[in-house]
Design a protein around this motif. Sequence first.
Motif, short mmCIF file in Angstrom:
data_model
loop_
_atom_site.label_atom_id
_atom_site.label_comp_id
_atom_site.label_asym_id
_atom_site.label_seq_id
_atom_site.Cartn_x
_atom_site.Cartn_y
_atom_site.Cartn_z
N VAL A 13 31.46 43.12 25.69
CA VAL A 13 30.58 43.10 26.86
C VAL A 13 30.53 41.70 27.47
O VAL A 13 30.74 41.53 28.69
CB VAL A 13 29.15 43.58 26.47
N ILE A 14 30.29 40.68 26.66
CA ILE A 14 30.21 39.31 27.18
C ILE A 14 31.57 38.87 27.72
O ILE A 14 31.65 38.20 28.75
CB ILE A 14 29.70 38.34 26.08
N GLY A 15 32.66 39.24 27.05
CA GLY A 15 34.00 38.90 27.52
C GLY A 15 34.33 39.53 28.87
O GLY A 15 34.88 38.88 29.75
N LEU A 16 33.98 40.81 29.03
CA LEU A 16 34.23 41.48 30.31
C LEU A 16 33.37 40.88 31.42
O LEU A 16 33.84 40.72 32.56
CB LEU A 16 33.98 42.98 30.19
N LEU A 17 32.12 40.54 31.11
CA LEU A 17 31.29 39.88 32.11
C LEU A 17 31.84 38.49 32.44
O LEU A 17 31.84 38.08 33.61
CB LEU A 17 29.84 39.76 31.61
N GLY A 18 32.31 37.78 31.43
CA GLY A 18 32.91 36.47 31.67
C GLY A 18 34.16 36.58 32.51
O GLY A 18 34.40 35.76 33.41
N LYS A 19 34.97 37.61 32.26
CA LYS A 19 36.17 37.83 33.06
C LYS A 19 35.81 38.17 34.50
O LYS A 19 36.48 37.76 35.43
CB LYS A 19 36.99 38.96 32.45
N ALA A 20 34.71 38.90 34.68
CA ALA A 20 34.29 39.30 36.02
C ALA A 20 33.80 38.11 36.85
O ALA A 20 34.01 38.08 38.06
CB ALA A 20 33.19 40.36 35.93
N VAL A 21 33.15 37.15 36.22
CA VAL A 21 32.61 36.01 36.98
C VAL A 21 33.56 34.82 37.01
O VAL A 21 33.32 33.87 37.74
CB VAL A 21 31.23 35.56 36.45
N ALA A 22 34.64 34.85 36.25
CA ALA A 22 35.61 33.75 36.25
C ALA A 22 36.29 33.71 37.61
O ALA A 22 36.71 34.74 38.13
CB ALA A 22 36.63 33.92 35.14
N PRO A 23 36.42 32.52 38.18
CA PRO A 23 37.08 32.43 39.49
C PRO A 23 38.58 32.71 39.36
O PRO A 23 39.19 32.43 38.34
CB PRO A 23 36.82 30.99 39.92
N GLY A 24 39.14 33.30 40.41
CA GLY A 24 40.57 33.58 40.41
C GLY A 24 40.89 34.92 39.79
O GLY A 24 40.00 35.70 39.45
N ASP A 25 42.17 35.18 39.63
CA ASP A 25 42.64 36.45 39.07
C ASP A 25 42.89 36.28 37.58
O ASP A 25 43.86 35.66 37.18
CB ASP A 25 43.92 36.88 39.78
N ARG A 26 42.00 36.81 36.76
CA ARG A 26 42.09 36.65 35.31
C ARG A 26 42.29 37.99 34.61
O ARG A 26 42.00 38.12 33.44
CB ARG A 26 40.82 35.98 34.76
N ASP A 27 42.79 38.98 35.32
CA ASP A 27 42.92 40.32 34.74
C ASP A 27 44.18 40.52 33.93
O ASP A 27 44.44 41.62 33.47
CB ASP A 27 42.87 41.37 35.85
N HIS A 28 44.95 39.47 33.74
CA HIS A 28 46.23 39.64 33.07
C HIS A 28 46.20 39.25 31.59
O HIS A 28 47.24 39.22 30.96
CB HIS A 28 47.32 38.85 33.80
N ILE A 29 45.04 38.95 31.04
CA ILE A 29 44.98 38.70 29.60
C ILE A 29 44.63 40.01 28.91
O ILE A 29 43.94 40.86 29.47
CB ILE A 29 43.97 37.58 29.24
N PRO A 30 45.13 40.22 27.71
CA PRO A 30 44.89 41.50 27.02
C PRO A 30 43.43 41.66 26.61
O PRO A 30 42.67 40.69 26.51
CB PRO A 30 45.81 41.42 25.80
N LEU A 31 43.06 42.90 26.34
CA LEU A 31 41.67 43.22 25.98
C LEU A 31 41.24 42.51 24.71
O LEU A 31 40.12 42.03 24.61
CB LEU A 31 41.50 44.73 25.85
N TRP A 32 42.13 42.42 23.72
CA TRP A 32 41.74 41.76 22.46
C TRP A 32 41.41 40.30 22.70
O TRP A 32 40.51 39.75 22.08
CB TRP A 32 42.83 41.92 21.40
N LEU A 33 42.13 39.64 23.64
CA LEU A 33 41.85 38.25 23.94
C LEU A 33 40.54 38.12 24.72
O LEU A 33 39.80 37.15 24.54
CB LEU A 33 43.01 37.63 24.71
N THR A 34 40.23 39.12 25.54
CA THR A 34 38.94 39.14 26.24
C THR A 34 37.80 39.25 25.22
O THR A 34 36.78 38.57 25.37
CB THR A 34 38.89 40.33 27.22
N VAL A 35 37.98 40.07 24.20
CA VAL A 35 36.95 40.21 23.16
C VAL A 35 36.78 38.90 22.40
O VAL A 35 35.65 38.46 22.13
CB VAL A 35 37.29 41.38 22.19
N VAL A 36 37.89 38.24 22.08
CA VAL A 36 37.81 36.94 21.39
C VAL A 36 37.07 35.92 22.26
O VAL A 36 36.21 35.18 21.78
CB VAL A 36 39.22 36.44 21.02
N CYS A 37 37.39 35.90 23.56
CA CYS A 37 36.68 34.99 24.48
C CYS A 37 35.20 35.32 24.54
O CYS A 37 34.35 34.43 24.63
CB CYS A 37 37.29 35.06 25.88
#
Length: 103
Positions: A13-37
């Motif tokens: 949840v926090i990773g997806l929210l962080g990805k949503a508010v990060a500036p620029g296009d950050r949709d190309h990192i894998p889901l597992w890396l989003t969870v780690v972030c």
Amino acid sequence: MLTLIVTVIGGLVIGLLGKAVAPGDRDHIPLWLTVVCGIVGMFVGSLVYWALFGHDNGSFDGHKATMNNATNGVDWLRHLWQVAVAAVAVMAAAALTGRSKRV
């Protein structure tokens, strides 16, 4: 086991929210890396919030304030710090893995 499940779900949840508010296009990192972030954001964001605002809170609800429970109710500011740190982690992960979108 419950702690692990809550950590992974919270990291997602926090990773997806962080990805949503990060500036620029950050949709190309894998889901597992989003969870780690997100997990990094949860831990580091809580530490930063605790160090800046929560450590001097007095007792409430019959217990002393801790890093994960520094106010009565929901720690909304702590969650905002977590999302901000997760956004920085997502940007760093995209830059380090070379998965940011190139024009």
